[in-house]
Design a protein around this motif. Sequence first.
Motif, PDB file in Angstrom:
ATOM      1  N   ASP A  32      46.377  44.415  30.108  1.00  0.00           N
ATOM      2  CA  ASP A  32      46.965  44.009  31.343  1.00  0.00           C
ATOM      3  C   ASP A  32      45.872  42.938  32.157  1.00  0.00           C
ATOM      4  OD1 ASP A  32      48.538  43.020  33.695  1.00  0.00           O
ATOM      5  OD2 ASP A  32      48.933  44.876  34.171  1.00  0.00           O
ATOM      6  N   ASN A  33      45.710  41.642  31.879  1.00  0.00           N
ATOM      7  CA  ASN A  33      44.399  40.970  32.699  1.00  0.00           C
ATOM      8  C   ASN A  33      45.036  40.698  33.818  1.00  0.00           C
ATOM      9  OD1 ASN A  33      43.559  40.416  29.980  1.00  0.00           O
ATOM     10  ND2 ASN A  33      44.877  38.701  29.840  1.00  0.00           N
ATOM     11  N   ALA A  34      46.396  41.060  34.595  1.00  0.00           N
ATOM     12  CA  ALA A  34      46.612  41.014  36.011  1.00  0.00           C
ATOM     13  C   ALA A  34      46.155  42.227  36.616  1.00  0.00           C
ATOM     14  CB  ALA A  34      47.967  40.868  35.993  1.00  0.00           C
ATOM     15  N   ALA A  35      45.639  43.237  35.826  1.00  0.00           N
ATOM     16  CA  ALA A  35      45.149  44.478  36.410  1.00  0.00           C
ATOM     17  C   ALA A  35      43.685  44.389  36.813  1.00  0.00           C
ATOM     18  CB  ALA A  35      45.597  45.649  35.555  1.00  0.00           C
ATOM     19  N   ILE A  36      43.188  43.482  36.236  1.00  0.00           N
ATOM     20  CA  ILE A  36      41.550  43.491  36.390  1.00  0.00           C
ATOM     21  C   ILE A  36      41.207  42.307  37.108  1.00  0.00           C
ATOM     22  CG2 ILE A  36      40.991  45.134  34.441  1.00  0.00           C
ATOM     23  CD1 ILE A  36      40.510  42.402  32.724  1.00  0.00           C
ATOM     24  N   PRO A  44      39.034  47.151  37.648  1.00  0.00           N
ATOM     25  CA  PRO A  44      40.317  47.048  37.809  1.00  0.00           C
ATOM     26  C   PRO A  44      40.551  46.874  39.337  1.00  0.00           C
ATOM     27  CG  PRO A  44      39.456  48.946  36.566  1.00  0.00           C
ATOM     28  CD  PRO A  44      38.241  48.067  36.855  1.00  0.00           C
ATOM     29  N   TYR A  45      41.505  46.504  39.860  1.00  0.00           N
ATOM     30  CA  TYR A  45      41.931  46.365  41.085  1.00  0.00           C
ATOM     31  C   TYR A  45      42.230  47.734  41.855  1.00  0.00           C
ATOM     32  CZ  TYR A  45      42.678  41.236  40.802  1.00  0.00           C
ATOM     33  OH  TYR A  45      42.517  39.815  40.594  1.00  0.00           O
ATOM     34  N   GLY A  46      41.731  47.774  43.153  1.00  0.00           N
ATOM     35  CA  GLY A  46      42.004  49.268  43.806  1.00  0.00           C
ATOM     36  C   GLY A  46      40.520  49.950  43.570  1.00  0.00           C
ATOM     37  N   SER A  47      40.755  51.175  44.176  1.00  0.00           N
ATOM     38  CA  SER A  47      39.581  52.139  44.523  1.00  0.00           C
ATOM     39  C   SER A  47      39.593  53.173  43.514  1.00  0.00           C
ATOM     40  CB  SER A  47      39.526  52.628  45.896  1.00  0.00           C
ATOM     41  OG  SER A  47      40.607  53.085  46.370  1.00  0.00           O
ATOM     42  N   LEU A  48      40.887  53.329  42.805  1.00  0.00           N
ATOM     43  CA  LEU A  48      41.147  54.480  41.900  1.00  0.00           C
ATOM     44  C   LEU A  48      41.248  53.972  40.540  1.00  0.00           C
ATOM     45  CD1 LEU A  48      43.669  56.666  44.052  1.00  0.00           C
ATOM     46  CD2 LEU A  48      41.070  56.898  43.628  1.00  0.00           C
ATOM     47  N   PRO A  61      37.935  49.206  32.628  1.00  0.00           N
ATOM     48  CA  PRO A  61      37.324  48.071  32.989  1.00  0.00           C
ATOM     49  C   PRO A  61      36.757  47.041  31.816  1.00  0.00           C
ATOM     50  CG  PRO A  61      36.344  50.049  33.987  1.00  0.00           C
ATOM     51  CD  PRO A  61      37.543  50.160  32.844  1.00  0.00           C
ATOM     52  N   GLY A  62      36.912  45.804  32.060  1.00  0.00           N
ATOM     53  CA  GLY A  62      36.569  44.718  31.078  1.00  0.00           C
ATOM     54  C   GLY A  62      37.599  44.395  30.166  1.00  0.00           C
ATOM     55  N   THR A  63      38.547  45.407  29.874  1.00  0.00           N
ATOM     56  CA  THR A  63      39.530  44.969  28.721  1.00  0.00           C
ATOM     57  C   THR A  63      41.007  44.957  29.346  1.00  0.00           C
ATOM     58  OG1 THR A  63      39.873  47.430  27.963  1.00  0.00           O
ATOM     59  CG2 THR A  63      38.096  46.039  26.846  1.00  0.00           C
ATOM     60  N   PHE A 252      30.340  52.693  32.519  1.00  0.00           N
ATOM     61  CA  PHE A 252      31.089  51.962  33.948  1.00  0.00           C
ATOM     62  C   PHE A 252      31.191  53.192  35.060  1.00  0.00           C
ATOM     63  CE2 PHE A 252      32.841  49.705  30.266  1.00  0.00           C
ATOM     64  CZ  PHE A 252      32.729  48.464  30.879  1.00  0.00           C
ATOM     65  N   PHE A 253      30.511  54.267  34.997  1.00  0.00           N
ATOM     66  CA  PHE A 253      30.676  55.411  35.854  1.00  0.00           C
ATOM     67  C   PHE A 253      30.533  55.044  37.395  1.00  0.00           C
ATOM     68  CE2 PHE A 253      28.811  58.942  38.195  1.00  0.00           C
ATOM     69  CZ  PHE A 253      29.876  59.801  38.105  1.00  0.00           C
ATOM     70  N   LEU A 254      29.381  54.268  37.447  1.00  0.00           N
ATOM     71  CA  LEU A 254      29.072  53.618  39.040  1.00  0.00           C
ATOM     72  C   LEU A 254      30.256  52.839  39.729  1.00  0.00           C
ATOM     73  CD1 LEU A 254      25.413  53.157  38.871  1.00  0.00           C
ATOM     74  CD2 LEU A 254      26.378  55.206  39.658  1.00  0.00           C
ATOM     75  N   GLN A 255      30.873  51.951  38.639  1.00  0.00           N
ATOM     76  CA  GLN A 255      31.653  50.930  39.055  1.00  0.00           C
ATOM     77  C   GLN A 255      33.119  51.618  39.094  1.00  0.00           C
ATOM     78  OE1 GLN A 255      29.721  50.233  36.883  1.00  0.00           O
ATOM     79  NE2 GLN A 255      28.108  49.033  37.425  1.00  0.00           N
ATOM     80  N   ASP A 256      33.437  52.522  38.134  1.00  0.00           N
ATOM     81  CA  ASP A 256      34.930  52.998  37.926  1.00  0.00           C
ATOM     82  C   ASP A 256      34.603  54.495  37.668  1.00  0.00           C
ATOM     83  OD1 ASP A 256      37.445  53.307  37.919  1.00  0.00           O
ATOM     84  OD2 ASP A 256      37.684  52.114  36.022  1.00  0.00           O
TER      85      ASP A 256
END
Length: 292
Positions: A32-36, A44-48, A61-63, A252-256
Amino acid sequence: MTALVVLLLFVVIALLAPLLTKVTGWGPISPDNAAINPDTGNQPYGSLGGISLTHLLGVEPGTGYDLFGRIVYGLRTSLLVGFASALLSTVAGVVAGLAAGYFGGWVDNLLSRIMDVMLAFPQLLFIIALTPVIQNALQTNSHGGTNEKLRLVVLIGNIALFSWAYTARLVRGQVLSLREREFVDAARIMSAGRRHILFRQLLPNLWAPILISFALAVPQNITTEAALSYLGVGVIPPSPDWGALLSDASQFFLQDPMYLFIPGVLLLILVLALNLLGDGIRDALDPRAQRG
């Protein structure tokens, strides 16, 4: 009982993975490209981690792949490897333990030395060393790579190969005690053959320790499979797997952090439930443990 309910819930989710991802609309398999967000390096969009009604556990993230879909299909792989390898190692261990304990002599000496050697092997290290060798020998698909299903079979076999000795040693000790009991002597006096004594007299009295050994082997094998996949020598893409998922998430731990936290906690819950269930089975079937 709580551990059993949790395990059954995981099994049902694994069995219904296609239904959960296709019919219900949860966990779509396509990215889902709209979710990143391309402005933040496809995070990903959002903080969670992109958790929403469409993506119950967020996205990668990324895909943009749905994390729920990856987890439920990866659960099938983990349970398959855990239960299949535990079944193979238990069957092999029971046969070896029966033979060593009942026949004694050179048979016991030979099998006991083999058990000692297998128990001395650093299991994880040797599976890591063997898997690439077998992988290079199994160039089976049209692209010159290893067939994913065959790789899974090899992984199950490797784990079972290095874990059967635990069950064999346990069964051997029990058989050494049981073969001197009165019901075995009575069977010999009545001219019962070795096969009858082994499988009709001794084996039915071993089902409790065998069941306990199997129940405790499953979580250990699931953990081993996850560790192998995390190190890159377990299940290979495109087959989903929790260990490979954790390996990707560590980048991606620090980012997500949710990308690593969610599958890590689920793996912890699954292994803990299996261990507690194994302990519960042992307490229920071993009266001496209850008295202690």
